[in-house]
Design an enzyme around this catalytic site. Structure first.
Site, PDB file in Angstrom:
ATOM      1  N   HIS A 191      -6.874   4.289   8.394  1.00 49.50           N
ATOM      2  CA  HIS A 191      -5.986   5.169   9.271  1.00 49.50           C
ATOM      3  C   HIS A 191      -6.325   5.119  10.517  1.00 49.50           C
ATOM      4  O   HIS A 191      -5.516   5.599  10.968  1.00 49.50           O
ATOM      5  CB  HIS A 191      -6.726   6.781   8.491  1.00 49.50           C
ATOM      6  CG  HIS A 191      -5.917   6.616   7.164  1.00 49.50           C
ATOM      7  ND1 HIS A 191      -6.533   6.851   5.679  1.00 49.50           N
ATOM      8  CD2 HIS A 191      -4.802   7.245   6.521  1.00 49.50           C
ATOM      9  CE1 HIS A 191      -5.938   6.770   4.497  1.00 49.50           C
ATOM     10  NE2 HIS A 191      -4.773   7.767   5.159  1.00 49.50           N
ATOM     11  N   GLU A 433       0.615   6.807  -5.846  1.00 50.62           N
ATOM     12  CA  GLU A 433      -0.528   5.956  -5.392  1.00 50.62           C
ATOM     13  C   GLU A 433      -1.040   5.736  -6.017  1.00 50.62           C
ATOM     14  O   GLU A 433      -2.224   4.890  -5.519  1.00 50.62           O
ATOM     15  CB  GLU A 433      -0.698   6.665  -3.527  1.00 50.62           C
ATOM     16  CG  GLU A 433      -0.948   8.351  -3.916  1.00 50.62           C
ATOM     17  CD  GLU A 433      -1.755   8.656  -2.158  1.00 50.62           C
ATOM     18  OE1 GLU A 433      -1.828   7.898  -1.658  1.00 50.62           O
ATOM     19  OE2 GLU A 433      -1.395   9.445  -2.630  1.00 50.62           O
ATOM     20  N   ASN A 456       0.389   2.451   0.573  1.00 51.00           N
ATOM     21  CA  ASN A 456      -1.422   1.883   1.195  1.00 51.00           C
ATOM     22  C   ASN A 456      -2.125   2.415  -0.119  1.00 51.00           C
ATOM     23  O   ASN A 456      -3.748   1.450  -0.381  1.00 51.00           O
ATOM     24  CB  ASN A 456      -1.319   3.125   2.109  1.00 51.00           C
ATOM     25  CG  ASN A 456      -0.029   2.743   3.055  1.00 51.00           C
ATOM     26  OD1 ASN A 456       0.538   1.697   3.564  1.00 51.00           O
ATOM     27  ND2 ASN A 456      -0.348   4.138   4.243  1.00 51.00           N
ATOM     28  N   ASP A 457      -1.968   3.178  -0.362  1.00 44.29           N
ATOM     29  CA  ASP A 457      -3.357   3.741  -1.814  1.00 44.29           C
ATOM     30  C   ASP A 457      -2.980   2.517  -2.718  1.00 44.29           C
ATOM     31  O   ASP A 457      -3.932   1.790  -3.377  1.00 44.29           O
ATOM     32  CB  ASP A 457      -3.744   4.895  -2.182  1.00 44.29           C
ATOM     33  CG  ASP A 457      -4.552   5.198  -0.555  1.00 44.29           C
ATOM     34  OD1 ASP A 457      -5.070   4.317  -0.501  1.00 44.29           O
ATOM     35  OD2 ASP A 457      -4.072   6.210  -0.822  1.00 44.29           O
ATOM     36  N   CYS A 504       6.180   6.098   1.260  1.00 37.86           N
ATOM     37  CA  CYS A 504       5.677   6.747   2.640  1.00 37.86           C
ATOM     38  C   CYS A 504       4.684   6.114   3.405  1.00 37.86           C
ATOM     39  O   CYS A 504       3.952   6.157   4.482  1.00 37.86           O
ATOM     40  CB  CYS A 504       5.612   8.495   3.231  1.00 37.86           C
ATOM     41  SG  CYS A 504       3.929   8.307   1.596  1.00 37.86           S
TER      42      CYS A 504
HETATM   43  C1  PEP Z   1       0.102   5.820   1.183  1.00 35.18           C
HETATM   44  O1  PEP Z   1      -1.255   5.741   0.393  1.00 35.18           O
HETATM   45  O2  PEP Z   1       0.693   4.961   0.833  1.00 35.18           O
HETATM   46  C2  PEP Z   1      -0.341   7.521   1.999  1.00 35.18           C
HETATM   47  C3  PEP Z   1       1.132   6.798   2.918  1.00 35.18           C
HETATM   48  O3  PEP Z   1      -1.622   7.256   2.123  1.00 35.18           O
HETATM   49  P1  PEP Z   1      -2.641   7.261   3.040  1.00 35.18           P
HETATM   50  O4  PEP Z   1      -2.545   6.252   3.753  1.00 35.18           O
HETATM   51  O5  PEP Z   1      -3.084   8.175   4.291  1.00 35.18           O
HETATM   52  O6  PEP Z   1      -3.779   6.888   2.798  1.00 35.18           O
HETATM   53 MG    MG Z   2      -2.701   7.348   0.276  1.00 32.79          MG
END
Ligand code: PEP
Ligand code: MG
Length: 584
Positions: A191, A433, A456-457, A504
């Site tokens: 993050h 995710e 991302n996850d 996202c």
């Molecule tokens: C993701 O996991 O892709 C996401 C957008 O959430 P975060 O990056 O906040 O875990």
């Molecule tokens: Mg995430």
């Protein structure tokens, strides 16, 4: 000169002086004092306490002005320590009885306090030990006349260097003072890296040994394209990079990419391009870069770095302001995603062996319905001001979605009873995710209004690669065939059930993948604002038919390297000489 290789976390180049944020060791001298020196030592103690109080209230005001009062509340606990009569009396007693210097007496009293608190079972008191540690360092620095170089006082902008920066640390750095940052640990989708990208600050993470070679004050070059850090670069390298910076400046100017242009393929398929937002500073960027709303509002940043949870009223105001600002576009408010690499100060959550697999996001919320309901009520109330949607993170199966929706219904009933207004038809979506959610997307799609794929996850869980661990970063591949198959499954399940599906995760903002994602049929892409103009430009360069063909072809490849090579060739062949402006 010395060059360190890390992970390119946020594009751009920064040249400037290093500012090292490290763990500080203070050496405390022990001296015997004479009876007649006692009052002088007590006077020094009072002076140091007064100066520290002044320092903290200045800091508190500054943070409150820049980031809002709530971010500054952490200092309230620090002030309480400075006013703690028992602590002060203990120091004075030691000076008088043991006839020792004030620095030593103070450090001993503080140590006694901290040891006692740490032994207690009460999480709140344990946490106060941290406040005491933090603030006592400030007092000791005053007594020892060891001022730390403060970012606040810097006249020039700097490059931050640290072994690690938590998302909370990054969120509270004074952004106007930062040219770039370098950390030893972390991955591309940790993050901290995400915040760098959202704010457009060049960053290299996972540079392993960088901080041990940098003292602070030396000139650095951060190359956020290649993931390189130059320590004390030669004049020639500085000149080369300055030239590159000029070129980038010319090409990345927002005006170069028409910001108001819609993301529409040559044959007329419209894709909604929205922004990911974490901090209030990013809100103006949503408009600057031409986003059509907010596709991911990471609300947990309202909760981080403070000693008390935000109230319903405070959250309501925050969501209401965003909704009003973004209107008539929509804002997708994601309920708090705590855990993983983002932790609350209170309630403290026991540290887990694998926090990304543990008590995180919707799991934390369902286990803490009190905290969850306060947020849901605040989001619902804000929905009468604009176009607000709710999204639940880390859903792994239908039961979690149902349970979250049940609590949402309870909140709606409460608000109705209280005659408080909200949008009764508010859209409710699930983040996809977790691989299990992707595989049962057909079941989930029947019970929610939209999906947003959190790559991302999804990547970290499907490839078993910790997204914040630089050692396995080479395995973190958005274009891995397994990830692409999961995306395809999710999009098909959504469309079969007549709901829209967005993305996202950071993958949505990588220009190389834009045509592929359009070809898979995604309806919306949400990304860090600075990425928007380039992604729009790519989408406008292809037809939907071409994109679909690319997506079909890509599914036949067996490695992510093949996928990326193919995409590069296709994108290059369409953009021709314009291709290079996307790279730098
Ligand atoms: C993701 O996991 O892709 C996401 C957008 O959430 P975060 O990056 O906040 O875990
Ligand atoms: Mg995430």
């Amino acid at each position: 000169m010395f060059k360190v290789r890390g992970i390119a976390a946020s594009r751009g180049i920064a040249i400037g002086k290093a500012f090292y944020i490290g763990k500080e060791e203070l050496t405390i001298p022990k001296r015997k004092i004479r009876h007649e020196d006692i009052s002088r030592e007590i006077y020094r103690l009072e002076e140091a306490l007064i100066d520290t109080r002044k320092e903290i209230s200045t800091l508190q005001k500054k943070i409150s002005d820049e980031m809002g009062y709530n971010h500054a509340r952490i200092f309230e606990a620090h002030m309480l320590v400075l006013e703690d009569r028992m602590l002060i009396e203990d120091v004075i007693t030691q000076i008088k009885n043991k006839k020792v210097n004030v620095e030593y007496a103070f450090s001993q009293s503080v140590k006694k306090y901290i040891d006692t608190l740490r032994k207690l079972d009460d999480e709140y008191l344990k946490e106060r030990a941290l406040d005491i540690e933090d603030v006592s360092k400030r007092v000791l620095r005053k007594l020892l006349k060891k001022e730390v170089p403060s970012l606040e006082r810097l006249k020039e902008k700097v490059i931050i260097v640290a072994h690690d920066l938590s998302p909370t640390d990054t969120a509270s750095l004074p952004k106007g003072k930062i040219l770039g940052f370098v950390t030893d640990i972390g991955g591309r989708t940790s993050h901290t890296a995400i915040i760098g990208r959202s704010l457009g600050i060049p960053a290299v993470v996972g540079a392993e040994i960088a901080s041990s070679h940098i003292q602070g004050g030396e000139i650095l070059i951060v190359d956020g394209f290649e993931g390189l850090v130059y320590i004390k670069p030669t004049e020639k390298i500085i000149k080369d990079y300055q030239k590159k910076m000029e070129k980038i400046e010319r090409f990345s100017r927002v005006s170069y990419f028409p910001k108001l242009a819609k993301a529409e393929t040559k044959d007329g398929r419209r894709i909604i391009i929205s922004a990911n937002v974490e901090l209030p500073e990013e809100l103006p960027l949503v408009e600057t870069y031409g986003a059509e709303g907010i596709g991911l509002y990471r609300t947990e940043y309202i909760f981080l770095g403070r000693t008390q949870l935000p109230s319903e009223e405070e959250q309501y105001r925050a969501y209401f302001n965003v909704a009003r600002k973004i209107k008539p576009h929509s804002v997708i408010i994601r309920t708090i995603d705590i855990g993983g690499d983002k932790f609350l100060s209170k309630p403290t959550v026991p540290r887990e062996m694998t926090p990304f697999l543990g008590w995180r996001a919707i799991r934390f919320c369902l286990a803490n319905p009190g905290i969850f309901k306060v947020q849901l009520r605040a989001i619902l109330r804000s929905s009468c001001e604009g176009n607000v949607k709710i999204m639940f993170p880390m859903i792994s199966g239908i039961e979690e979605l149902r349970e979250a929706k049940k609590i949402l219904e309870e909140c709606k009933k409460e608000l109705k009873r209280e005659n408080k207004k909200f949008d009764e038809n508010i859209s409710v979506g699930a983040m996809i995710e977790v691989p299990s959610a992707a595989l049962v997307a057909d079941i989930l799609a029947k019970e929610c209004d939209f999906f947003s794929i959190g790559t991302n996850d999804l990547i970290q869980y499907s490839l078993a690669v910790d997204r914040a661990d630089e050692k396995v970063a080479y395995l973190y591949e958005p274009s891995h065939p397994a990830v692409l198959k999961l995306i395809k499954i999710v999009v098909e399940a959504a469309h079969k059930n007549k709901i829209w599906v967005g993305m996202c995760g950071e993958m949505a903002g990588e220009f190389l993948f834009a045509v592929l994602l359009v070809g898979f049929g995604l309806d919306e892409l949400s990304m860090p604002p600075p990425r928007i103009p380039q992604v729009k430009e790519i989408i406008r360069s292809f037809s939907f038919q071409e994109a679909k063909k690319i997506a079909d072809d890509v599914l036949n490849f067996s490695t992510s390297r093949d996928v990326e090579k193919f995409l590069q060739e296709r994108v290059k062949s369409v953009l021709k000489e314009n291709y290079y402006k996307f790279l730098k």
